[in-house]
Scaffold this active site. Structure first.
Site, short mmCIF file in Angstrom:
data_model
loop_
_atom_site.label_atom_id
_atom_site.label_comp_id
_atom_site.label_asym_id
_atom_site.label_seq_id
_atom_site.Cartn_x
_atom_site.Cartn_y
_atom_site.Cartn_z
NE ARG A 1 -14.15 0.97 -18.63
CZ ARG A 1 -13.87 1.81 -17.38
NH1 ARG A 1 -14.12 2.84 -17.08
NH2 ARG A 1 -13.06 0.77 -16.60
CE LYS B 1 -12.20 7.94 -17.38
NZ LYS B 1 -11.92 7.31 -18.48
#
Ligand code: HH2
Length: 293
Positions: free
Chosen positions: A260, A226
């Site tokens: 995740r 991210k």
């Protein structure tokens, strides 16, 4: 306090000291890090097998990108993307499958095909049919925090106390799920890294993920590749897989039960060595080295 298992539709996942890995499979043309790579059903199926071979404990399949400013996809299109993949994998893949969707029509067909988990970035607020579906199907659910929607969430998100507000939101969503008839043991919570958060918010949530254990549910976190990683580095073009490993270790140390991630082999190797090298043990700060007295 720290949840020791997650009850799925047909099985129970034991949650030990080292986090389990939820491998990401994006069957989309536009996901932020791997868009278009697995849009062909066969490429997606091959990647699912690769993630499982690399040691993924759960496979999370998604057919709509939720990156900032992504446009929503109609349920029919989402189904067209994910169902051939699910049908090719269900009953063959030994690890449980999670469907990353906030649309009940998509979740219903995925569950019928064998999925065990509804991973809902709206924490069951996006579609009124989702709560009854979760109750009736016995699926496990992941409730994620998001401020705004993917279309608006990065327009100057604000918090007074991001950790406290995310905790309160997840507590309320957990309680709504419980009141509707979803048992606690089926619920996981997720602070939603990158969903309506600036760098300081993402870092505060990563540093304080351990506080979410007080909710009594498994804690799931998705830091993988991210934007905050590039922001920490001051380099938006950097290869974010290495930073993902750093975040994974910080979260493992806090007892976060599920990560995740896209890069299962890399994160798994790092976690196994981290554990073997004592990274999950308490640090006896200040104690003198043991030796002859
Ligand atoms: N992040 C993304 C998607 N789904 N689900 C949970 N529970 N937690 C997350 O942090 C999370 C999530 C975004 O990542 P990705 O799937 O790689 O990208 P895109 O939404 O662009 O497909």
């Amino acid at each position: 306090m720290r949840a020791a298992f997650w009850q799925l539709r047909t099985r129970r996942l034991a949650l030990g000291r080292r986090p389990l890995l939820m491998g990401v499979l994006n069957v989309t043309p536009d996901s932020f890090s791997d868009g278009g790579q697995f849009l062909e059903p066969q490429a997606a199926v091959d990647h699912a097998w690769r993630l499982a071979a690399e040691g993924a404990d759960i496979l999370d399949i998604g057919g709509e990108s939720t990156r900032p400013y992504a446009q929503p996809v109609p349920a029919q299109e989402e189904l067209r993307r994910v169902m051939p993949v699910l049908e090719a994998l269900a009953g063959r893949l030994s690890i449980p499958i999670s469907i990353d969707t906030y649309k009940a029509a998509v979740a219903r067909q995925a569950l019928d095909a064998g999925a065990e988990i509804i991973n809902d970035i709206t924490a069951l607020r996006g579609d009124p049919a989702m709560v009854p579906l979760a109750v009736q199907s016995g699926a496990a659910v992941c409730l994620m925090h998001m401020q705004g929607t993917p279309q608006t969430m990065q327009e100057n998100p604000q918090y007074e106390d991001v950790v406290g507000e995310v905790y309160e939101f997840l507590r309320r969503r957990r309680d709504a799920a419980l009141a509707a008839g979803i048992p606690l043991e089926r619920i996981a919570v997720d602070p939603g890294i990158g969903f309506g958060k600036q760098l300081e918010h993402n870092l505060a949530l990563l540093q304080n993920a351990w506080r979410l254990h007080a909710l009594g549910c498994p804690v799931l976190v998705g830091p993988s590749r991210k934007r905050f990683i590039g922001q920490v580095l001051g380099d938006s073009e950097a290869d974010r897989r290495y930073g993902t490993v750093g975040a994974a270790l910080a979260l493992a140390r806090q007892g976060v039960q599920i990560l995740r991630v896209h890069d299962v082999a890399m994160v798994r190797q790092a976690l196994m060595v981290f554990e073997a090298a004592g990274g999950l043990d308490p640090i006896p700060l200040g104690a003198p080295p043991a030796g002859p007295t």
